[in-house]
Design an enzyme around this catalytic site. Sequence first.
Site, PDB file in Angstrom:
ATOM      1  N   TYR A  97       2.457   6.426 -31.489  1.00 23.36           N
ATOM      2  CA  TYR A  97       2.724   5.021 -31.805  1.00 23.36           C
ATOM      3  C   TYR A  97       2.936   4.776 -33.297  1.00 23.36           C
ATOM      4  O   TYR A  97       3.840   4.009 -33.679  1.00 23.36           O
ATOM      5  CB  TYR A  97       1.615   4.126 -31.249  1.00 23.36           C
ATOM      6  CG  TYR A  97       1.832   3.767 -29.799  1.00 23.36           C
ATOM      7  CD1 TYR A  97       2.590   2.658 -29.444  1.00 23.36           C
ATOM      8  CD2 TYR A  97       1.299   4.553 -28.778  1.00 23.36           C
ATOM      9  CE1 TYR A  97       2.809   2.336 -28.121  1.00 23.36           C
ATOM     10  CE2 TYR A  97       1.505   4.241 -27.450  1.00 23.36           C
ATOM     11  CZ  TYR A  97       2.262   3.130 -27.123  1.00 23.36           C
ATOM     12  OH  TYR A  97       2.491   2.820 -25.805  1.00 23.36           O
ATOM     13  N   GLU A 139      -2.511   2.250 -21.179  1.00 21.63           N
ATOM     14  CA  GLU A 139      -2.032   3.568 -20.779  1.00 21.63           C
ATOM     15  C   GLU A 139      -3.194   4.548 -20.607  1.00 21.63           C
ATOM     16  O   GLU A 139      -3.188   5.366 -19.682  1.00 21.63           O
ATOM     17  CB  GLU A 139      -1.013   4.081 -21.792  1.00 21.63           C
ATOM     18  CG  GLU A 139       0.325   3.342 -21.686  1.00 21.63           C
ATOM     19  CD  GLU A 139       1.182   3.430 -22.930  1.00 21.63           C
ATOM     20  OE1 GLU A 139       0.917   4.311 -23.788  1.00 21.63           O
ATOM     21  OE2 GLU A 139       2.113   2.620 -23.066  1.00 21.63           O
TER      22      GLU A 139
END
Length: 400
Positions: A97, A139
């Site tokens: 990310y 997630e």
Amino acid sequence: MIRPLHPGTAAIVKATIPALEAHGLAITKTMYASLMQDPAIAAMFNQTDQANGRQPHALAAAVLAYARHIEHPEKLKAALDLIVERHVAVMVEADQYPVVGAALLGAIRTVLGDAATPAIMEAWGDAYRFLAEVLITREADVYAERAALEGGWRDWRSLRVEKRTRETDSVTSFWLVPADDKPVLMHKPGQFLTFRLDRDGLNTRRSYSISSAPDARGYRISVKRDPNGQVSRWFHDQLAVGDIVDVTPPAGNFTLEGKAEVPVLLVSAGIGITPFMSMLLAPRVSGNTHPLHLVHGDHDLGSMPFQSELVNLSATTSPLLIDLFESLPKSAASTERTHKGRISASWVRSRVTPETHVYVCGPRSFQRDLIHGLVEQGVNREQIHHEFFGSDEEVTSGRS
């Protein structure tokens, strides 16, 4: 832990909406150009969708939607659920990310130039951080949930090709069983498998719908050969019985919803029938009693896969109706359930009741035109579900 947005972030991000409307696509194209320099990240993306611009368009629409709803992220739940499914399918990890965030912020700075003030950059940095924490948290939960289920797993698992079945000249099915001979996670009808392909010149991840009934023993996928598709040609030309492939657990939220008695209309074209085969075969396993109606279009019945299975299903499964459309029929003959021409929104609309849920799968233009037509003719958008590798906005607005 998900930290809230800093005071003032939402207001500044919303103030950038006009700039995103004007330059969003340039920003996402610049961002992807940077990300594609990292082979590990590039492998997670469909390079065809990169080349034809679909992925940058989809992300630009998603970033704009986030800016518009940043004060009410609950309105983005459906979109975020889809992102989570896609990320889990290709095994996105938390440490990736920051790389994506740096590429996005760098692209904003590059495209907007002097207009990207320190305040704007700080606000978008905070907005991305918040969204990343939401996705990472969800997630992680999904990874853990699926690993804990019977037959479930985390990361990649080796499956062996047990059988190949030629469905048509252009469609081949592959039956996959675990290399360790242990049970696999029983998928929800409509879900897909994602493959890690790092061989024979490939370095990519690719997803294919599961076309078999839920079964703890293994899965079937059915691949249409695309003359210009490197991955589909590899499946047809290279993947042999006994070969091993690495696969993530079944993923996707294109699954049957609602109570068992709610009527379901499945509308497909071409290879879009694959997730519907799983839905049609599932009642034999689950006992689900959704009244099912399959409407499928193809060039001609000779090029349509799964014909023998459908004939058997129509004779043995109740309640089930099957209507077939041929756009380029090779004979003039037709029956009550075989029609000449293409599937039209008006024909589908005439079969939709106030309770019917409509599931659509097929080429993008087919989905776009059908969904747009159904909505124009008064079908509740909440009753329409589709499997689409792109932004929902592209489908419902008629953009391609």
